[in-house]
Design a protein around this motif. Sequence first.
Motif, short mmCIF file in Angstrom:
data_model
loop_
_atom_site.label_atom_id
_atom_site.label_comp_id
_atom_site.label_asym_id
_atom_site.label_seq_id
_atom_site.Cartn_x
_atom_site.Cartn_y
_atom_site.Cartn_z
N SER A 218 2.97 61.44 28.31
CA SER A 218 2.81 61.46 27.06
C SER A 218 3.89 60.76 25.93
O SER A 218 5.02 60.38 26.56
N PRO A 219 3.54 60.14 24.74
CA PRO A 219 4.65 59.38 24.19
C PRO A 219 5.98 60.19 23.99
O PRO A 219 5.77 61.46 23.56
N ALA A 220 7.02 59.64 24.11
CA ALA A 220 8.22 60.17 23.93
C ALA A 220 8.47 60.28 22.37
O ALA A 220 8.05 59.31 21.82
N LYS A 221 9.37 61.04 21.93
CA LYS A 221 9.70 61.35 20.51
C LYS A 221 10.55 60.03 20.35
O LYS A 221 12.03 60.48 20.67
N THR A 222 10.47 59.15 19.75
CA THR A 222 11.57 58.18 19.72
C THR A 222 11.52 57.98 18.05
O THR A 222 10.62 58.34 17.39
N SER A 223 12.89 57.42 17.63
CA SER A 223 12.80 57.13 16.45
C SER A 223 13.66 55.94 16.34
O SER A 223 14.76 55.68 16.61
N LYS A 224 13.05 54.85 15.74
CA LYS A 224 13.78 53.52 15.35
C LYS A 224 15.04 53.64 14.80
O LYS A 224 15.72 52.98 14.88
N GLY A 225 15.06 54.36 13.62
CA GLY A 225 16.19 54.97 12.74
C GLY A 225 17.22 55.34 13.32
O GLY A 225 18.34 54.96 13.47
N ILE A 226 16.95 56.23 14.59
CA ILE A 226 17.85 56.90 15.14
C ILE A 226 18.64 56.01 16.15
O ILE A 226 19.58 55.94 16.28
N ALA B 27 9.46 65.55 34.60
CA ALA B 27 9.86 64.56 35.68
C ALA B 27 10.65 63.85 35.08
O ALA B 27 10.71 62.62 35.90
N GLY B 28 10.74 63.58 33.75
CA GLY B 28 11.75 62.54 33.18
C GLY B 28 10.96 61.71 32.31
O GLY B 28 10.03 62.22 31.56
N ALA B 29 11.18 60.15 32.33
CA ALA B 29 10.52 59.47 31.49
C ALA B 29 10.39 57.98 32.11
O ALA B 29 11.07 57.87 32.96
N SER C 133 6.93 52.99 23.18
CA SER C 133 8.00 52.14 24.02
C SER C 133 8.66 52.96 25.16
O SER C 133 9.12 52.34 25.99
N LYS C 134 8.23 54.46 24.97
CA LYS C 134 8.76 55.25 26.03
C LYS C 134 7.98 56.42 26.12
O LYS C 134 7.29 56.92 25.07
N VAL C 135 7.60 56.97 27.30
CA VAL C 135 6.77 57.97 27.70
C VAL C 135 7.32 59.08 28.67
O VAL C 135 8.32 58.80 29.43
N THR C 136 7.11 60.49 28.22
CA THR C 136 7.68 61.21 29.12
C THR C 136 6.63 61.87 30.09
O THR C 136 5.46 61.35 30.11
#
Lengths: 133, 533
Positions: free
Chosen positions: B319-327, B265-267, B387-390
């Motif tokens: 659930s936590p979204a797969k985030t990457s500060k580097g990306i 359903a998004g994020a 900082s972001k959840v799915t």
Amino acid sequence: MSVKILPRRTFIKNVSIFLSMPLLANFIDIDQPVLNVENYLREVLPNNFSAMSIGEHIVSVQKKSSLSGEMNHLFMILGVAENDILSMRKQTFITILREKIQNDFSIGNFSNIGGWILSDTEVGLYKVLFLIR
Amino acid sequence: MYIDANDLDSKVMEADICIIGAGCAGITMAKEFLNTGVKVLLLESGGFEYDDETQSLYEGENVSLHNFDLADTRLRYFGGSTNHWGGMCRPLDEIDLVQRDGVHDVSWPIQFDELVPYYKRAHIVCQLGPYIYDDPYFWEKQPEFSPLLKESDQLRTSLFQFSPPTRFGQVYRDIFKESENIDVILNANVLEVETDEQGKKITSVKAATLRKKYFSVKAKKFVIAMGGMESARLLLLSNKVQKNGLGNANDLVGRYYMDHLDAWAGAIQLIYDMPIKSMYFDLRTHIASFPAAKFGALLTPTLSTLNDNKLSNFRFIISPAKTSKGIDSSKYIAHEMGAGHLPDNLGVHLKNVLSDIESVANVGLKTVFNSQNDFFKVQPFSGKLVSKVTLDLNMEQIPNRNSRVMLSSEKDFFDQNRIKLDWQVTRDDQFAALKAVEILAAECGKYNIGRVFMPDSIKDGEVDFGISSHHIGTTRMADSARTGVVNSDCKVHDIDNLFVSSSSVFPTSGWANPTLTITALALRLADHLKKVL
């Protein structure tokens, strides 16, 4: 939707207000300026990466429009006169903005912009921020 | 005692109660009769281990919108589908049991309060902690956990509990070993339920092994406990006297098949980061006050939200979204440089890129080599903040007469018609998904939680709903034979001694995973049979 054409004098004045905020703020308030892009995002959306992600989506789907038109639209929906902003403290402005945004969500004034569900006030604000940038 | 049907000497067995199917319902019921003097035969198609040949009896024809393999969603050996159960437990909401204008016109013929004592007993069977779900003081006792949208009158945080999960076939295997009154017959495939000439009373069930050893079981009471699909199939197959199948005078058996509708359903892009140790993410949280329990949290609608919007029930698992500060920083630098700007805070962004170089390198190398695989191992959630959840939306399916289990023309090993499944969702289900996400988006904005991203599939009403493998509704419970297959005692209408113990009797599904309710209803039926035997 028709875009109101502003007199050149008003347009320059509006742009000047926005762009001069960092300087004006030094005289008005020891706080940071009101409508500095980065500072605004940090205050209203404290997570900088969140702000960037959302901003990126809006920018990618928004049609180009005029800065003066969007600024006047933003003042109108915020119910704030241009002159009032000059004497307004940053925190006061942020409070007005936040309350307006939260109220938008309460009464259903929001829309889907590239998938993001944003308040109408936010959409207006992001347009202005993008156009200034 | 355990008996392999292949070793049976007798062609006819007798008991007070014959239970067909040794999954959570069948085992729970049989367990209730331990040391009671009531003779129980528990028939199980499989043995103690998975077997391809037995499992293949579950194969069938699937003409649904979502073409999943019917044999993949169930397990056919002692313990049934609890052998691959995830363990999520939660009672239905009270509102799930009542007829709701604008949503569905069906109600359960039993009150929620009547189920509560059985839910509490089911907690012990499913090895759960204390029966705590909607205690208003729960959060006050857990100051370390901060529920989202505390002030909202539209959405609330609901708790569920995790069973270890209980593998019924392993946990309860030993208790039947020495039993004098309960025999478990393994490798016994029930082919047909046989009735008297009027079709009003069950006389026996016919069974066979894969080695073609045939036998029958006579009993005073019979309980079909074969799950949401197979229970309907057996009733339809038993058509010697009642030509449309048992309990099917009103063409209801197999209809109203439901599953919990699952959709991405998004994020939510959060305004304030959430701790990675939140109960929303760690679905097996131990809490000091309740050491025996494992809790998880999700977002669900309030009663007024459901009523005001005429919505089916739903839950958001976040659930936590797969985030990457580097990306993120790489993208930002590229974006700014591309626009001819020198990026602000360039040093910070370069530091992010360097500290997360594996993620950045993976993206680059996967692009260069057109590969799906990562080149470097990356821990997706190495930080302490999210900082972001799915959003995973899991919804009650609105009962739909055209969504059904039927008999296929394809035959199985025993020359029995296989299942033909036609699972159908409606525009109302699609609308409910859209409305659920809009409500969440509005509440996240109103309470300054964050901004919601909605996928086009939700917005356009074209969600390809995934399955939850919760097979519900095909022998629904109702006061009248006109509207249901079984009555409030789970007895098949107009048949004296045939009962169903399965999620197939649920007239509605709510959003709660069904195992706890199946277990509670099995305990309730066992109590009923103790009274009437």
